[in-house]
Design an enzyme around this catalytic site. Sequence first.
Site, short mmCIF file in Angstrom:
data_model
loop_
_atom_site.label_atom_id
_atom_site.label_comp_id
_atom_site.label_asym_id
_atom_site.label_seq_id
_atom_site.Cartn_x
_atom_site.Cartn_y
_atom_site.Cartn_z
N ASP A 342 36.45 31.28 40.78
CA ASP A 342 35.28 30.91 39.99
C ASP A 342 34.54 29.75 40.66
O ASP A 342 35.17 28.79 41.13
CB ASP A 342 35.75 30.49 38.59
CG ASP A 342 34.61 30.03 37.70
OD1 ASP A 342 33.74 30.85 37.38
OD2 ASP A 342 34.60 28.84 37.33
N GLU A 378 33.38 33.81 43.99
CA GLU A 378 32.10 33.76 43.29
C GLU A 378 31.29 32.72 44.06
O GLU A 378 31.53 31.52 43.93
CB GLU A 378 32.28 33.33 41.84
CG GLU A 378 30.95 33.31 41.09
CD GLU A 378 31.07 32.70 39.69
OE1 GLU A 378 30.33 33.14 38.80
OE2 GLU A 378 31.86 31.76 39.51
#
Length: 704
Positions: A342, A378
């Site tokens: 993330d 990401e």
Amino acid sequence: MQVWPGHAYPLGATYDGAGTNFAVFSEAADRVELCLLHEDGSETAVELRESDAFVRHAYLPGVMPGQRYGYRVHGPYEPERGHRCNSAKLLLDPYAKAVSGRIDWDEAVYGYHFGAPDRRNDLDSAPHTVSAVVVNPYFDWGHDRLPRTDYHHTVIYEAHVKGLTMLHPKLPRELRGTYAALAHPAVIDHLTGLGVTALELMPVHQFVTDNRLADSGLTNYWGYNTLGYFAPHNAYASWGDRGQQVLEFKQAVRALHEAGIEVILDVVYNHTAEGSHLGPTLSFRGLDNASYYRLADDPRYYMDTTGTGNSLLMRSPHVLQLIMDSLRYWVTEMHVDGFRFDLAATLARQFHEVDRLSSFFDLVQQDPVVSQVKLIAEPWDVGEGGYQVGNFPPLWTEWNGRYRDTVRDLWRGEPRTLAEFGSRLTGSSDLYQDDGRRPLASINFVTCHDGFTLHDLVAYDGKHNEANGEHNRDGESHNRSWNCGAEGATDDPAVLRLRRRQMRNFIATLMLSQGVPMLSHGDEFARTQHGNNNAYCQDSELSWVHWPAPGEEDEMCAFVRAMVRLRRDHPVFRRRRFFHGRPVEGTHDELSDIAWFTPQGDAMVQRDWQEAQAKSLTVFLNGSAISEPGPRGERVTDDSFLLMFHARHAPQEFVVPVDHGRQWQVIVDTADEDPVPEGGGAKVIAGDRLTLTDRSLVVLQRPG
């Protein structure tokens, strides 16, 4: 109680069958107490007198799995110098393998008094916070092995443990929403039936619902608020939080592996649940604030490139050790197959700028364990220069946000989209080829947990996040969505037909694109969140997957299965190398490996790509011109295909190109009520004209 010196490594609590070794890092501490917690609320404090390189440690004979514990750190409380030690706060071990209990957000868990943030708070936090648990590391994995599915055979399914399973009609109620539910045959059969090869789980590291959400009656449903990087989230366990969650997670991984499904974890190493300077003191902050966090020029405050209040200090050797130890633990002890990072751009911020050669990537590159599993970035954060799609090192794959945006723009009819769509369809060579990566570096997706579901992408022009309690200010406002003529629910049959066609267009495009496709859970059932594009706090039927009743066949699900099967059966859709745009040497085929045509059947020229209103084209994929060999060096051949993309608002006549094959058969037509007919559809020959319905996609196949 006997207290032996023990060892400084490994960090955390390590049970060896006779007792437990405890080790914790703190450079800021003057003294560290290990607190063994008892059922009556009392605790036994053991001072850790041994210290090696700022790691305090001791071995306690007779301390068994299930024992709850925490730490109290005596040291400076000087926020103006970056120190926030306070022995009144029971601290979670950063290396805790399991976490028991929950946080009730009493004022005692904060290092300051409400209304007086400059005044130290000495209330005891122990009755109001979580505790670490000693776990038994022994587990019978049997013959479990990582599936190690090659990327070109991979189909990723992003899912939430609770959201995927909470409403499944075939699951016992006591298992719904748990790790055990993932191992249930009903769930595994669905995934294998879809053709999924990898289950990408939204955060399962122990996370926290912050005080603001709790006061509003909401929860941190998504889980991007990590407190424990080694512990499976205890609320997803069906039968206890004293280590049972570890066993249950391992059992789920073992069952998924038996079905050939990899397990990828969405991990949040960019920030912790302790938030800003006004957040609670739960673990890292009280142990050694300055060693774990990026502090601002005024060390009372935190640098924040994540939008959550803090960022971990990626140039700290202790932070890097924590992350690498965590990654290795989940691979070696929990048998997971990869990670999706993330806000991964934050991991590259050693100082301020995003640095592709930062220490974190160096460590991953040389690590013999972590470097061998799937690593997915990401590739953005909220800091300056944080959008880094295409800029990660060669070992990494990336969520391709530009793929998502371009495909959405094409099918909603945006002008000047065709040229970029051609690049996204063929693996985004403009992003990945220059640093030696292949099409498989691109994780292609149209929807994910963050944003509209597939259904809502074609049913809403704007977000409808009122239920989140932020007056619809939260969530992305520019979604590249189109409601097909009516906002939200409607009974207009023409609008509903168009929406179904658009959803099929998105799924078909995803499965026909070079790269690695990723589906979002429930999209195969056209799941809706009623326009909420930021359901991070909605732990309810709004965000859970609604499954069809037993015995019902969902037409969207059948289409997804058929498109995944088409991709699986034909290597021309999952090439390991970029197209050459010319005939391939050694294949004895004079045709190029790929060719582009206008709807009139003419070869595309530069002005065709740049035409503002051009929204339709035909793509020829030559199954006889695949340049990469098979696993044993054999030549790979396939059927050839024509892909006709038509994103205009009116029907369009397409001419089947000449000189690229005489006879073809329609095998997919997203405008047809039977979009993938068994045995194929109409047969056509070169030069024939096909009328495509507005906003539709047709696939023609020619046997190789």
